[in-house]
Design an enzyme around this catalytic site. Sequence first.
Site, PDB file in Angstrom:
ATOM      1  N   LYS A  86       9.643 -29.523   3.172  1.00  0.00           N
ATOM      2  CA  LYS A  86      10.324 -28.267   3.446  1.00  0.00           C
ATOM      3  C   LYS A  86      11.338 -28.036   2.328  1.00  0.00           C
ATOM      4  O   LYS A  86      12.317 -28.778   2.209  1.00  0.00           O
ATOM      5  CB  LYS A  86      11.043 -28.317   4.800  1.00  0.00           C
ATOM      6  CG  LYS A  86      11.973 -27.111   5.008  1.00  0.00           C
ATOM      7  CD  LYS A  86      12.739 -27.160   6.315  1.00  0.00           C
ATOM      8  CE  LYS A  86      13.947 -26.233   6.244  1.00  0.00           C
ATOM      9  NZ  LYS A  86      14.693 -26.162   7.508  1.00  0.00           N
TER      10      LYS A  86
ATOM     11  N   GLY B 155      22.143 -22.536  11.761  1.00  0.00           N
ATOM     12  CA  GLY B 155      23.134 -23.049  12.704  1.00  0.00           C
ATOM     13  C   GLY B 155      23.933 -21.982  13.430  1.00  0.00           C
ATOM     14  O   GLY B 155      24.834 -22.313  14.213  1.00  0.00           O
TER      15      GLY B 155
ATOM     16  N   ALA C 115      15.490 -21.193  11.215  1.00  0.00           N
ATOM     17  CA  ALA C 115      16.944 -20.959  11.219  1.00  0.00           C
ATOM     18  C   ALA C 115      17.331 -19.748  12.043  1.00  0.00           C
ATOM     19  O   ALA C 115      16.685 -18.701  11.984  1.00  0.00           O
ATOM     20  CB  ALA C 115      17.523 -20.787   9.816  1.00  0.00           C
TER      21      ALA C 115
END
Lengths: 264, 73
Positions: A105, A166, A192
């Site tokens: 990734k 996050g 994300a």
Amino acid sequence: MTAHHDTPFTVAGRTFGSRLLVGTGKYKDMAETGQAVAESGAEIVTFAVRRTNLGQDADAPNLLDVIPPSRYTLLPNTAGCYNAKDAVRTCRLARELLDGHNLVKLEVLGDDATLYPNVVETLSAARTLIDDGFDVMVYTSDDPIVARELEAIGCCAIMPLGSLIGSGHGIQNPYNVRLIVEQSSVPVLVDAGIGTASEAAIAMELGCDGVLLNSAIAHAREPLRMARAMKRAVEAGRDAFLAGRMARRDTAEASTPFAGRING
Amino acid sequence: MSTPNAPIELRLNGEPYAINQGQTAADLIAQLGLTGRRIAVEINEQIVPKSQLDATALNEGDQIEVVHAIGGG
């Protein structure tokens, strides 16, 4: 039985039953990490590469003991890299760490405050890695033109952010995600921003091939329960996408027939 | 003239580290108690495959990175 047929999730020639990919960061300990990953049903699991703490107890539990490469497809990330060179070095270290496993990734970050992808450095790193034989799943912005460029240079999966890493703000631009889905011939995953199960379902209803998330499980009050919720949300969203939603109407339409009512 | 077995200075994971001359990368990993652990080694930005740790001599000023897997997203 065959009525609910779905094609398996395939990335770089590897085939998987689960369309949920999970990270291993932010858990309170290794045991919780292993349990949450198991509960999520994920088969592809991300991890990070960091300097070994020298002088630390060499028998301390290792992440790869709870996420064994024999059971999971490990997906090393390049988190913390702010330029192409560091990202490429990190991928090469990861390949050595995993005995030649070449699926990575790629994420090259722009700044600390947003962790937004630096797409210029990302494109540069992707070219180098693909030339070096890596299969690159790439974290990127939700810009469809950048996504098209990353696919053209050979990335095996395009992974636009839903919102900042996050943040738990969900999918801020579903129209862009849909544009990327519609134009891509490699898998598209939202990576994300997912904060809760409904947002994972939305990603799948938009036609994404999968979802990659970490904080939404690790920072839930009960991570193991949220892992199970995410598993079900991805499955539900996928089924809803395949089933095809009803058309929206601006007026009501009764579900119950009018004929035969007692006041008729 | 360097004395046999006089220490040489490396940079290991960003910190200074002294090791006797004539040691290999495999010796260093053994000294760190990491033999057989799941790690990867890079010297001067080049990967050193596990199979070549034994045959890789360490030199004054080498920049060595020893990494492992940790949790991440």
